[in-house]
Write an enzyme that holds these catalytic residues in place. Structure first.
Site, PDB file in Angstrom:
ATOM      1  N   ASP A 105      -0.641   0.837   0.399  1.00  0.00           N
ATOM      2  CA  ASP A 105      -0.305   0.670   1.809  1.00  0.00           C
ATOM      3  C   ASP A 105       0.725   1.681   2.287  1.00  0.00           C
ATOM      4  OD1 ASP A 105       1.548  -0.708   0.125  1.00  0.00           O
ATOM      5  OD2 ASP A 105       2.321  -1.799   1.854  1.00  0.00           O
ATOM      6  N   GLU A 126       3.231  -3.242  -0.457  1.00  0.00           N
ATOM      7  CA  GLU A 126       4.535  -2.843  -0.979  1.00  0.00           C
ATOM      8  C   GLU A 126       5.558  -2.640   0.122  1.00  0.00           C
ATOM      9  OE1 GLU A 126       7.753  -0.125  -2.354  1.00  0.00           O
ATOM     10  OE2 GLU A 126       6.299   0.209  -0.749  1.00  0.00           O
TER      11      GLU A 126
END
Length: 372
Positions: A83, A141
């Site tokens: 991400d 994350e």
């Protein structure tokens, strides 16, 4: 890669350039994967690795785990998050410069799809590495730690993260960054008495009460703490202020949100106690926290990795100031370091960019160590 980038076809119609980590970085950056929207990129990774007979590929939500089972004496875990923070008109990726001077500009080029591209290329290529390798591509994350895909695996499938050593592909300028600071967020709640602003003396202004909190934070002198030979800089800052009801109401509540980045020698409990000490007399509520990780460079596998890689890339081991998922491996008893392309100071910025040569350098260094 030179000149103006050609239009990138939408997922999943383009063939992945698994042989070229620079082209591959550009391709996977252009599969937008802001936190919570990782599915398409996870599908790309799973689709690229599942057909390969040397890998066992497992899927957990939007996390993909691929691993060899060659019976080697040691297992290495290489992890990277899929991400990014939100896009700021910086996709698709632009290529600036030519040849050895080419740079990739766009969201994710630094944090951390350059590292993910290296992982994906090597996972596909290395049929018989010198170590058994577990490749972990995970989600969430960049948001609250309780959503983190690696944390989810650590809770539900810690066996998938077992190893003798771990490498997290966070940007480190092609150097090695050991351990990481811990991070803690807390809300300082201030209360007052509401009143009409035309009769302000009838109330107590909670926003004004935030002034003392902000003054203490502004005067705070952060420490630099040496841990296992590396110097970790701490910081304690206000990162948000909220309050107010309407333009004619004295606010009866305000919240100052603070963030404390603390050396890995402190526990989360120690960090919380320190914040409460600095802000003594106020209502301090911890809302999110994650422990740091000691450098771990004294572990044999880590020392060997550092020696081999730094001979190729240059530099010396340095501390990681930001929190990274090396801390999750540390909590599992697995020594871990950060190693990847890109300047961490450019992470999350609108002008995020990485040198193509650094992607190649990190790819070649990691490949050299894994195939010795």
């Amino acid at each position: 890669m030179t000149g103006t980038p050609s239009p990138v076809q939408p997922y999943p119609t383009f063939p992945l350039a698994l042989h070229d980590p620079v082209v591959l970085t550009r391709q996977i950056c252009d599969v937008e994967s802001v936190s919570g929207n990782e599915k398409d990129l996870a599908d790309v990774v799973e689709g690229a690795l599942s057909p390969l007979p040397h890998l066992e590929v497992l899927r957990d939500g939007d996390a993909v785990v691929a691993r060899t089972s060659l019976g080697r004496d040691r297992r290495v875990v290489v992890a990277g998050h899929l991400d990014t923070v939100p896009v700021a008109a910086n996709l698709p990726v632009r290529v600036v410069g030519e040849g050895a001077h080419a740079e990739l500009w766009g969201r994710g080029t630094v944090d951390m799809k350059g590292g993910v591209a290296i992982m994906l290329a090597l996972a596909a290529e290395l049929v018989a590495p010198s170590y058994d390798v577990t490749w972990v591509f995970y989600d969430h994350e960049e948001v609250a730690s309780d959503l983190n895909g690696l944390g989810r695996l650590a809770r539900h499938r810690p066996d998938l993260l077992a190893g003798d050593f771990a490498i997290v592909g966070e940007p480190s300028n092609a150097g090695i960054e050991g351990g990481c600071n811990g991070t803690l967020r807390a809300d300082v709640v201030l209360t007052g008495v509401a009143a009409h602003s035309a009769r302000a003396w009838m109330g107590v202004n909670a926003v004004h009460a935030a002034g003392d909190v902000l003054s203490r934070l502004a005067a705070y002198e952060p420490q630099t703490v040496e841990v296992d030979g590396l110097a970790y800089r701490e910081s304690l800052n206000a990162v948000g202020v909220a309050g107010g009801v309407a333009g004619n109401v004295i606010p009866d509540r305000a919240v100052v949100t603070v963030n404390y980045r603390f050396a890995p020698s402190r526990s989360v409990e120690d960090a919380a106690a320190h914040v409460r000490e600095v802000l003594a007399g106020y209502d301090v509520t911890v809302t999110d926290a994650a422990p740091g990780a000691r450098p771990g460079l004294d572990a044999p596998a880590a020392a060997d990795f550092a020696k081999t890689v730094l001979e190729l890339t240059g530099g010396e081991p340095a501390p990681k100031y930001g929190w990274t998922d090396v801390a999750r491996f540390s909590a599992l008893g697995v020594p871990a370091v950060n190693f990847g392309p890109g300047d961490p100071l450019l992470a999350h910025k609108d002008d995020e960019h990485v040198a193509a040569a650094q992607i190649t350098l990190c790819h070649d260094a990691l490949r050299a160590w894994l195939t010795r």
